[in-house]
Design an enzyme around this catalytic site. Sequence first.
Site, PDB file in Angstrom:
ATOM      1  N   GLU A   1     -33.512   9.704 -16.603  1.00 18.21           N
ATOM      2  CA  GLU A   1     -33.377  11.414 -16.703  1.00 18.21           C
ATOM      3  C   GLU A   1     -34.063  11.963 -17.806  1.00 18.21           C
ATOM      4  O   GLU A   1     -34.334  13.035 -18.095  1.00 18.21           O
ATOM      5  CB  GLU A   1     -31.668  11.824 -16.728  1.00 18.21           C
ATOM      6  CG  GLU A   1     -30.965  11.063 -15.472  1.00 18.21           C
ATOM      7  CD  GLU A   1     -30.675  12.069 -14.456  1.00 18.21           C
ATOM      8  OE1 GLU A   1     -30.296  13.180 -15.060  1.00 18.21           O
ATOM      9  OE2 GLU A   1     -30.733  11.932 -13.345  1.00 18.21           O
TER      10      GLU A   1
ATOM     11  N   CYS B   1     -30.257   1.570  -6.729  1.00 16.67           N
ATOM     12  CA  CYS B   1     -29.798   2.955  -7.390  1.00 16.67           C
ATOM     13  C   CYS B   1     -31.213   3.954  -7.334  1.00 16.67           C
ATOM     14  O   CYS B   1     -32.349   3.372  -7.495  1.00 16.67           O
ATOM     15  CB  CYS B   1     -29.611   2.764  -9.066  1.00 16.67           C
ATOM     16  SG  CYS B   1     -29.579   4.463  -9.720  1.00 16.67           S
TER      17      CYS B   1
ATOM     18  N   ASP C   1     -27.758  13.492  -2.409  1.00 17.56           N
ATOM     19  CA  ASP C   1     -27.784  12.591  -3.781  1.00 17.56           C
ATOM     20  C   ASP C   1     -26.737  13.460  -4.812  1.00 17.56           C
ATOM     21  O   ASP C   1     -26.485  14.490  -4.769  1.00 17.56           O
ATOM     22  CB  ASP C   1     -29.334  12.335  -4.333  1.00 17.56           C
ATOM     23  CG  ASP C   1     -29.024  11.427  -5.298  1.00 17.56           C
ATOM     24  OD1 ASP C   1     -28.470  10.372  -5.354  1.00 17.56           O
ATOM     25  OD2 ASP C   1     -29.649  11.695  -6.238  1.00 17.56           O
ATOM     26  N   SER C   2     -26.581  12.311  -5.658  1.00 17.25           N
ATOM     27  CA  SER C   2     -25.922  13.130  -6.683  1.00 17.25           C
ATOM     28  C   SER C   2     -26.513  14.113  -7.508  1.00 17.25           C
ATOM     29  O   SER C   2     -26.081  15.047  -8.552  1.00 17.25           O
ATOM     30  CB  SER C   2     -25.254  11.999  -7.713  1.00 17.25           C
ATOM     31  OG  SER C   2     -26.292  11.163  -8.131  1.00 17.25           O
TER      32      SER C   2
ATOM     33  N   HIS D   1     -32.704   6.004  -9.076  1.00 16.72           N
ATOM     34  CA  HIS D   1     -33.378   6.431 -10.259  1.00 16.72           C
ATOM     35  C   HIS D   1     -34.272   5.051 -10.400  1.00 16.72           C
ATOM     36  O   HIS D   1     -35.283   5.018 -11.211  1.00 16.72           O
ATOM     37  CB  HIS D   1     -32.626   6.300 -11.512  1.00 16.72           C
ATOM     38  CG  HIS D   1     -31.822   7.815 -11.488  1.00 16.72           C
ATOM     39  ND1 HIS D   1     -31.261   8.236 -10.460  1.00 16.72           N
ATOM     40  CD2 HIS D   1     -31.838   8.920 -12.411  1.00 16.72           C
ATOM     41  CE1 HIS D   1     -30.671   9.380 -10.617  1.00 16.72           C
ATOM     42  NE2 HIS D   1     -31.222   9.920 -11.907  1.00 16.72           N
TER      43      HIS D   1
ATOM     44  N   CYS E   1     -27.840   8.407  -2.026  1.00 17.83           N
ATOM     45  CA  CYS E   1     -27.351   7.702  -3.460  1.00 17.83           C
ATOM     46  C   CYS E   1     -26.539   6.497  -2.957  1.00 17.83           C
ATOM     47  O   CYS E   1     -25.870   6.404  -2.258  1.00 17.83           O
ATOM     48  CB  CYS E   1     -26.222   8.771  -3.961  1.00 17.83           C
ATOM     49  SG  CYS E   1     -25.142   8.211  -5.124  1.00 17.83           S
TER      50      CYS E   1
HETATM   51  N1  DGL Z   1     -27.667   8.624  -7.158  1.00 16.39           N
HETATM   52  C1  DGL Z   1     -26.926   7.494  -8.017  1.00 16.39           C
HETATM   53  C2  DGL Z   1     -27.130   6.091  -7.629  1.00 16.39           C
HETATM   54  O1  DGL Z   1     -27.827   5.695  -6.630  1.00 16.39           O
HETATM   55  C3  DGL Z   1     -27.485   7.276  -9.432  1.00 16.39           C
HETATM   56  C4  DGL Z   1     -27.325   8.482 -10.403  1.00 16.39           C
HETATM   57  C5  DGL Z   1     -25.629   8.804 -10.491  1.00 16.39           C
HETATM   58  O2  DGL Z   1     -25.143   7.888 -11.193  1.00 16.39           O
HETATM   59  O3  DGL Z   1     -25.260   9.606  -9.805  1.00 16.39           O
HETATM   60  O4  DGL Z   1     -26.141   5.382  -7.415  1.00 16.39           O
END
Ligand code: DGL
Length: 269
Positions: A155, A187, A13-14, A189, A76
């Site tokens: 976050e 997403c 993931d990011s 989050h 992600c």
């Molecule tokens: N993991 C990213 C997503 O699901 C969210 C956080 C980011 O923007 O990196 O798109």
Amino acid sequence: MSFHSDYAIGVFDSGLGGLTVAKELMRQMPHEDIVYYGDTARVPYGTKSKESIIRFSQENAKVLLKHRIKMIVVACNSSSSYALPALRNAFDVPIVGVIQPGARKAVGITKSKRVGVIATSATIRSLSYAKAIRRYDPSVKIYNQACPLFVPLVEEGWLNKEVTYKIARVYLDPLKKSQIDTLILGCTHYPLLKDVLKKVMGKDVALIDSAMEIAGEVKDVLERTQKRNPQKKRGRHKFLVSDKPQEFRRIAGTFLEQDIKVRLVRDYL
Ligand code: DGL
């Protein structure tokens, strides 16, 4: 190249958000080992260009492939939206993303055939969910809404603040007016904002959590390829990040309810 059933599931993931996916994998497949890589040096991806997201995703896959993994889960949504074809071209390990399973679930449960998608700007711009939904059922109407302020709110840990409700109302009111009966949380989050989203959307709108849906898909892939871990011991979990391992350890440990070790990856480019 051969991938053994006792190898780990690789997840990237990011940053931290993909832990919602990792946690669900741990719950549904407690015997599987997991190697999780969070690209904390370059988070967020959701505000970046397609080209950058593809490049970062390929570099993340290379980091994971230095470990003994049998598949890659792209947790992600922004990476899943843009990078899957490039990743599948470049690497011969099975690779799954979050878009397809979320889209399939939404099509399966909508009755009004009006589905909302909320996600980062990158995911919405890619139209990945809209395209996947249309492949399953072209008659479904799709209502897209980018919610760029949700990631920073999560976050910051502002999961239940008045300002979070206010922002959610601004983003979600147009979707309510469109009379959707299903909303995809597109997403990593957003599952953490489920309480807020539920209250704002009301009880008649079903929320689709892509973390839950992808875990089912991973299980299917491992079963189909006969790669489920045959050993019945508890799975081991390894965590790698490209920046700030201590902070990741603290937040991830709390979220996963386990004490974890986190390794800093220096050669991620
Ligand atoms: N993991 C990213 C997503 O699901 C969210 C956080 C980011 O923007 O990196 O798109």
